[in-house]
Scaffold this motif. Structure first.
Motif, PDB file in Angstrom:
ATOM      1  N   MET A  92     -18.735  67.816  -8.176  1.00  0.00           N
ATOM      2  CA  MET A  92     -19.767  67.478  -7.204  1.00  0.00           C
ATOM      3  C   MET A  92     -20.939  68.460  -7.277  1.00  0.00           C
ATOM      4  N   ALA A 154     -13.808  61.012   5.369  1.00  0.00           N
ATOM      5  CA  ALA A 154     -14.989  61.801   5.018  1.00  0.00           C
ATOM      6  C   ALA A 154     -15.204  61.884   3.512  1.00  0.00           C
ATOM      7  N   LEU A 155     -14.118  61.774   2.740  1.00  0.00           N
ATOM      8  CA  LEU A 155     -14.230  61.910   1.286  1.00  0.00           C
ATOM      9  C   LEU A 155     -15.143  60.853   0.676  1.00  0.00           C
ATOM     10  N   LEU A 158     -18.926  61.529   1.382  1.00  0.00           N
ATOM     11  CA  LEU A 158     -19.233  62.799   0.728  1.00  0.00           C
ATOM     12  C   LEU A 158     -19.374  62.618  -0.776  1.00  0.00           C
ATOM     13  N   THR A 159     -18.619  61.672  -1.335  1.00  0.00           N
ATOM     14  CA  THR A 159     -18.625  61.453  -2.784  1.00  0.00           C
ATOM     15  C   THR A 159     -19.740  60.516  -3.224  1.00  0.00           C
ATOM     16  N   THR A 161     -22.565  59.500  -1.632  1.00  0.00           N
ATOM     17  CA  THR A 161     -23.964  59.777  -1.266  1.00  0.00           C
ATOM     18  C   THR A 161     -24.749  60.405  -2.422  1.00  0.00           C
TER      19      THR A 161
END
Length: 382
Positions: A92, A154-155, A158-159, A161
Motif C-alpha cells: 500500500m 475497514a480493509l 482502505l484498499t 481508495t
C-alpha cells in the motif's frame, strides 16, 4: 523420491502438500512460457526490442518465482498472517508512492521503478488483502472481544481508495468481488448480501458517470460502433482463424497487429496457433485448481484456512475468468492478466505468493485436540 519414513523438513512437506495442485500450478507456468513464445516476439520487434525479450525475461524470473512459491508453502498459518501483513503495508505504501511519483501510462499511475524493475504494487496487495480479510472474519467468531468485524469492513475502503485514485477500476472491482465473496462464505446474512449488491451497482454507476475511461470502455462494449474495438475484433478473429486445432506454433498472423498480444490477449494468440481445443485444456486446468482447492478447503477444520483458501481461489479463478471473457468479448476490456500465462514480472511474483499461501494452507496437518486440564488442588504443605 522422498520416503515416507524420512523425517525431515522436506520429507514432511512433500507428503503433506497436495501434489496434484502443485503440479497444476507448475504446469500453468510452463504453458505460459510456451505460449509467450508465440505472443511475445511480434510485440518486442514492433517496439524495437530483441525478438525474444519478453520470453527471456519471463524465463529469467520463472525459477525465482517458483522458489518463492515453494518457500512460502513451508510456512504455518501464523507466519503466513505475519508475512501477509508486512506485504500489505509495504504494497500500500508503494501504491501511494506510484500515485505521487510513478509515470503516467495510459492515463494511470500504477507502476513504480525499484532497482531497475517496473513494479505494479497493487498486484502484491491482492493476496495479502485476502489473507488479512480471512483472518479478520475468522477472528470475529473465535474472539468476540476483538473488533475484528470492523477491521474486515475497514480493509475494503482502505484498499480500494488508492486504487481508484490511480485509477485502476479493474483491480478495484476484483478486490471488491473477492471481499464480498469471502463475506458471504463467512456467514453473511442475505439482507447484507442484497445491500452490498446495491452498493456495488451504485459504485459501477458512479464510476460510469465520473470516470471517462470507464464510460468509454463500457459504451464501447455495449455499442461497437461508438469507439475503437480493434483489439477485441482481432481477438475474435484469432479464434475464427485458429479453429479447433490451430494453425500451428508460430503460424499466427493476428498477433502481429495486436498491441497486447503478450499480456491481455495472449489467450487469443493461443487460440489461433494452438486451437480452441488447447484453450479448453487451459480452462480445465484453471477449473481443476479452483475445484480441487475448494474440496481441500471444505475438509479443513480451521476457519481461517477455509476462508483464506476460498479467497485465494476466488482471486485466481475470477482473474482468469475476466481475462478469458474479455478475449471472447463477453466483458469490457479491463487490463487483467491471465494467471501464470500472460507476461508480467509483478503478476508472476504476486501469483507465486498467492499460490504459496494456497499450498501452505491446504497442507495436511496433524490434529492436536487440546483438552482443558481439570484443576486439582494441591495438598496442604506441598
Amino acid at each position: 523420491m522422498v520416503s515416507r519414513a524420512q523425517r525431515s523438513l522436506v520429507g514432511d512437506w512433500w507428503w503433506t502438500i497436495d501434489r496434484s495442485l502443485l503440479a497444476a500450478l507448475i504446469g500453468l507456468m510452463v504453458i505460459g512460457l510456451v505460449m509467450l513464445m508465440g505472443g511475445g516476439p511480434p510485440v518486442a520487434s514492433r517496439i524495437g526490442l530483441s525478438t525474444f525479450h519478453f520470453v527471456e525475461r519471463q524465463a529469467l524470473f520463472l525459477l525465482p518465482a517458483l522458489m518463492v512459491l515453494v518457500t512460502i508453502s513451508f510456512l504455518d498459518a501464523r507466519l503466513i498472517r505475519r508475512l501477509a501483513l508486512a506485504t500489505y503495508v509495504i504494497g500500500m505504501m508503494l501504491v501511494l508512492a506510484a500515485i505521487q511519483y510513478g509515470p503516467e501510462i495510459k492515463g494511470a499511475h500504477r507502476w513504480i521503478s525499484l532497482m531497475g524493475l517496473s513494479i505494479q504494487p497493487s498486484e502484491f496487495v491482492k493476496p495479502a488483502f485476502v489473507i488479512l480479510t480471512a483472518w479478520a472474519f475468522s477472528e470475529t467468531a473465535r474472539r468476540p472481544d476483538l473488533p475484528a468485524v470492523w477491521i474486515a469492513f475497514a480493509l475494503l475502503p482502505l484498499t480500494i481508495t488508492p486504487l481508484i485514485l490511480q485509477p485502476d477500476f479493474g483491480q478495484t472491482m476484483l478486490i471488491t468481488a473477492i471481499w464480498a465473496g469471502m463475506f458471504f462464505i463467512a456467514g453473511l446474512h442475505w439482507f447484507w448480501v442484497m445491500g452490498l449488491g446495491g452498493v456495488g451497482v451504485l459504485g459501477i454507476i458512479s464510476a460510469y458517470n465520473l470516470l471517462p475511461h470507464v464510460r468509454e470502455r463500457i459504451t464501447r462494449f455495449l455499442d461497437s460502433e461508438s469507439g475503437d474495438t480493434f483489439q477485441v475484433d482481432m481477438a475474435l478473429e484469432s479464434f475464427a482463424r485458429g479453429g479447433w486445432l490451430g494453425r500451428g506454433p508460430g503460424e499466427g498472423t493476428v498477433k502481429r497487429v495486436l498491441p497486447d498480444a503478450h499480456t491481455d490477449f495472449i489467450f487469443a494468440v493461443t487460440a489461433e496457433e494452438f486451437g480452441i481445443a488447447i484453450c479448453l485444456v487451459i480452462v480445465m486446468i484453471y477449473a481443476f485448481i479452483v475445484l480441487r482447492g475448494l474440496l481441500l478447503a471444505g475438509r479443513n477444520e480451521d476457519s481461517f484456512s477455509r476462508l483464506a483458501v476460498s479467497g485465494l481461489l476466488l482471486l485466481f479463478g475470477l482473474q482468469a475468468s475476466i481475462n478469458m471473457l474479455v478475449n471472447v468479448n463477453l466483458l469490457p476490456a479491463k487490463g487483467m492478466t491471465l494467471p501464470f500465462i500472460s507476461y508480467g514480472v509483478s503478476s508472476l511474483f504476486s501469483l507465486a505468493l498467492a499460490a504459496g499461501f494456497l499450498i501452505a494452507l491446504t497442507r495436511k496437518r496433524p490434529h492436536s485436540r487440546l483438552q482443558p486440564r481439570a484443576y486439582v488442588p494441591r495438598p496442604a504443605g506441598a
